[in-house]
Design an enzyme around this catalytic site. Structure first.
Site, short mmCIF file in Angstrom:
data_model
loop_
_atom_site.label_atom_id
_atom_site.label_comp_id
_atom_site.label_asym_id
_atom_site.label_seq_id
_atom_site.Cartn_x
_atom_site.Cartn_y
_atom_site.Cartn_z
N HIS A 67 0.78 -1.23 0.12
CA HIS A 67 -0.09 0.13 -0.06
C HIS A 67 0.83 1.42 0.04
O HIS A 67 1.23 1.60 1.14
CB HIS A 67 -0.98 0.02 1.03
CG HIS A 67 -1.78 -1.08 1.24
ND1 HIS A 67 -1.25 -2.42 1.79
CD2 HIS A 67 -3.28 -1.33 1.01
CE1 HIS A 67 -2.41 -3.56 1.64
NE2 HIS A 67 -3.58 -2.61 1.35
N HIS A 125 -4.17 3.15 -3.54
CA HIS A 125 -4.08 2.63 -2.15
C HIS A 125 -3.41 1.43 -1.83
O HIS A 125 -2.75 1.34 -0.93
CB HIS A 125 -5.58 2.49 -1.77
CG HIS A 125 -6.09 1.85 -0.57
ND1 HIS A 125 -6.13 2.48 0.63
CD2 HIS A 125 -6.09 0.47 -0.12
CE1 HIS A 125 -6.24 1.50 1.57
NE2 HIS A 125 -6.25 0.34 1.16
N GLU A 136 -17.30 -3.66 25.13
CA GLU A 136 -16.51 -4.80 25.13
C GLU A 136 -15.37 -4.77 24.28
O GLU A 136 -14.45 -5.03 24.71
CB GLU A 136 -17.73 -6.19 25.06
CG GLU A 136 -18.75 -6.38 25.98
CD GLU A 136 -19.88 -5.79 25.59
OE1 GLU A 136 -20.97 -6.21 26.04
OE2 GLU A 136 -20.01 -5.04 24.65
N HIS A 163 -27.76 -15.32 25.76
CA HIS A 163 -26.84 -15.07 26.70
C HIS A 163 -26.15 -16.43 27.24
O HIS A 163 -25.18 -16.27 27.95
CB HIS A 163 -27.28 -14.54 27.86
CG HIS A 163 -27.59 -12.90 27.82
ND1 HIS A 163 -28.33 -12.46 26.56
CD2 HIS A 163 -27.24 -11.79 28.35
CE1 HIS A 163 -28.27 -11.11 26.85
NE2 HIS A 163 -27.75 -10.91 27.78
#
Length: 658
Positions: free
Chosen positions: A29, A260, A407, A469
């Site tokens: 890149h 890129h 999280e 859960h």
């Protein structure tokens, strides 16, 4: 310091190395390094505090290339400023097997690479953790020893990733003013212009987070340097929107997505050399230009020496050095043994999440660098103890963080805390949300960082909250990650031993999978040996010759022990093997594994999927656990419904023994 003309030539040296290395590798890149060369030249020349001859100086500024696909930017900087291990041969071998110059920056490959980046957004989130660590250590040991900044280069992709939102929100809330982000604002992504996929108002977004937002021409080094000065003067984290042209200097490809992630090609490189007035052959840096860069790499030596003198005379020297060395194995082992001896005298039925809390309480005085937190589940994860103080913008000396419902951001920040040094981070959430943390858990393992993930509510045993859960596949998925220790302790003693083992694993992260429900303590007697450290051991043997082996982890060890007693009543002699960590058991020598398992038929019991246990099971052996998702019901109903019971184990044993 170099004059403006010299600085432009120094920046062009970065561009030349980037386009030449990508061309030689035929992959990479070049666009971002060429676009950001001016901005980082200003940063390194005027601001970055570092000593290339002493890359591990604890009070150095941290430089994080969050947009890791532009790796030639950092490789060029490390080579030019004189990092000993980043030779021109490493640059020539960009992206080749065995080279330090991997496709994306990899922590540990070369000095000066502060973190592994490439998965976009991880670097800026790591940097938030580094900035947190800097503030914490400064508050604890004094700003005469800890007084540095964390600089980050991000691209549009980093800021699109969700983890960047979590991390930026945390940084603003905590007022991490030593965090300065340089945004490569080039409006180009792989697919084309960024307006194909986003219309965010970056300025408004970061202002809403509580950041200072600055803007400048990313190709005007004076403007970039002035913006960095403004950032350093403000008490908030800062983002500097550096307006750049991707692939700057490549006349036909600059400003397009074509520059890129592909080599420029020989023709475009030749034209770029003309445009940049760079008449030198590939990989050749004239001595006068290299000397300018080497002077930049050496200018921090004076500051480093002054810091060493301050450290030598500091009353905090011993404590600071101990924190940086971060090896408290002996006092931790002593504290854990004392707690285990107490358990031997007074056995306790505890949920292992509560056992974990009691283990933290035992080890925190012995390991003062332990730095905890939870993603808005402190009371459920049981991660906070009485000796904890809250780390926030009013008290950086605190050692417990309220991460909020972030999280992924928590896990990435913990990587940054560990990478910075001086702390041992741990953080909690529900086991099922390791899915949200997983990219950062993987990077903990890849980078060999001691990060401890306290993951509670580890099975259908959490009950009524239901299948959303209830982790079913998570143990297997986590065990599939190399260099990750997954502990599932079965009682308070094993939980304490798991904490000790996790703290002793200096180059390996750990998962502590902990129960919601109370578990009877089955370990007693002599507590001298850390049996969990071997991954598996005989928890209950039989009299006479063993006929069948019952293997289990966590809450299912109790089921196995009940089944053993039931089998004994029918004359079948079973032994119970507790397996708190399959990963550690697999690396024990063959003699030990054979001694523990014997050659009898085997039954494995775990309230999760079978994957991971197959290595210990033959074609005629049995696995008792989950084969699909859970359900919403009281715990006892669930274990009965899914057939994870002592009776099911007894029936399976009888079938196997004929």
């Amino acid at each position: 310091m170099p004059n403006p003309s010299e600085r432009q030539t120094m920046a062009n040296a970065i561009r030349a190395l980037a386009m030449d290395a990508v061309q030689a590798a035929n992959s990479g890149h070049p666009g971002m390094p060429m676009g950001m060369a001016d901005a980082v030249t200003a940063l390194f020349c005027d601001h970055l505090k570092f000593d290339a001859a002493s890359p591990d100086w604890p009070d150095r500024d941290r430089f994080v290339l969050s947009a890791g696909h532009g790796s030639m930017l950092i490789y060029a900087l490390l080579h030019l400023t004189g990092y000993e291990d980043m030779t021109v041969e490493q640059i020539r071998n960009f992206r080749q097997l065995g080279a330090k110059t991997a496709g994306h920056p990899e922590f540990g490959y070369a000095k000066g690479i502060e973190t592994t980046t490439g998965p976009l957004g991880q670097g800026i989130a790591n940097a938030v953790g580094m900035a947190m660590a800097e503030r914490h250590l400064a508050a604890r040991y004094g700003d005469d020893l800890v007084d540095h900044s964390t600089y980050v280069v991000v691209g549009d992709g980093c800021l699109m990733e969700g983890v960047s939102h979590e991390a930026a929100s945390m940084a603003g809330h905590m007022e991490l003013g030593r965090l300065i982000v340089l945004f490569d604002d080039n409006n180009i992504s792989i697919d084309g212009s960024t307006n194909l996929s986003t219309s965010d108002d970056t300025v408004a977004r970061f202002k809403a987070y509580g950041w200072q937002v600055l803007s400048c021409d990313g190709h005007d080094m004076r403007a970039v340097s002035a913006s960095i000065n403004d950032a350093k003067a403000d008490g908030r984290p800062s983002i500097i929107c550096c307006k750049t042209v991707i692939g700057f200097g490549a006349p036909n490809k600059q400003g397009t997505s074509g520059v890129h992630g592909s080599p420029l090609g020989d023709t475009e490189i030749a034209l770029a050399r003309e445009t940049l007035d760079w008449p030198y052959p590939p990989f050749e840096i004239p001595s006068n230009i290299l000397d300018l860069w080497r002077a930049v790499g050496a200018k921090g030596a004076k500051n480093h020496k002054a810091w060493q003198n301050r450290l030598s005379s500091s009353g905090n020297r011993a404590a600071f050095n101990a924190a940086i060395h971060n090896n408290f194995d002996q006092p931790v082992a002593k504290a854990i043994l004392a707690w285990k001896n107490q358990l031997a005298s007074e056995p306790q039925k505890l949920a292992t999440r509560v056992s974990s809390q009691k283990a933290i309480e035992a080890v925190l005085p012995a390991c003062p660098t332990l730095f905890g937190g939870s993603a808005d589940l402190t009371g459920s994860n049981n991660t906070k103890v009485s000796d904890h103080k809250i780390f926030d913008r009013k008290n950086y000396d605190g050692n417990y963080i309220h991460y909020g419902v972030r999280e992924h951001g928590m896990a990435a920040a913990m990587n940054g805390l560990a990478l910075h040094g001086g702390v041992v981070p741990f953080g909690g959430t529900f086991m099922v949300f390791t899915d949200y943390c997983r990219p950062s858990i993987r990077l903990s393992a890849l980078m060999g960082q001691r990060v401890i993930y306290v993951m509670t509510h580890d099975s259908i045993g959490l009950g009524e909250d239901g299948p959303t859960h209830q982790p079913v596949e998570h143990l297997a998925a986590l065990r599939a990650i190399p260099n990750l220790l997954v502990f599932r302790p079965g009682d308070a003693v094993e939980t304490a031993e798991a904490w000790q083992t996790a703290l002793e694993a200096k180059s390996t992260p750990s998962i502590l999978a902990l129960s919601r429900q109370g578990l009877e303590q089955f370990r007693s007697g002599d507590m001298t040996e850390n049996k969990t450290a071997k991954g598996a051991y005989v928890a209950a043997d039989c009299d006479g010759e063993r006929q069948i082996t019952l293997m289990a982890s966590g809450s299912e060890v109790g089921i196995a022990l009940t089944a053993k007693s039931m089998l004994a009543e029918t004359g079948i002699k079973a032994a119970v093997v507790s397996v708190p960590c399959l990963d550690l058991f697999f690396i024990q020598d063959a003699d030990y594994r054979s001694k523990i398992l014997s050659t009898t038929p085997r039954i494995a019991i775990e309230a999760g999927l079978q994957q991971g246990w197959d290595r210990l099971l033959g074609d005629n052996d049995t696995f008792i656990g989950m084969v699909g998702f859970g359900a919403s019901a009281p715990i006892n109903d669930l274990f009965n419904h899914f057939g994870i019971t002592a009776g099911a184990v007894v029936d399976a044993a009888k079938r196997q023994l004929g």
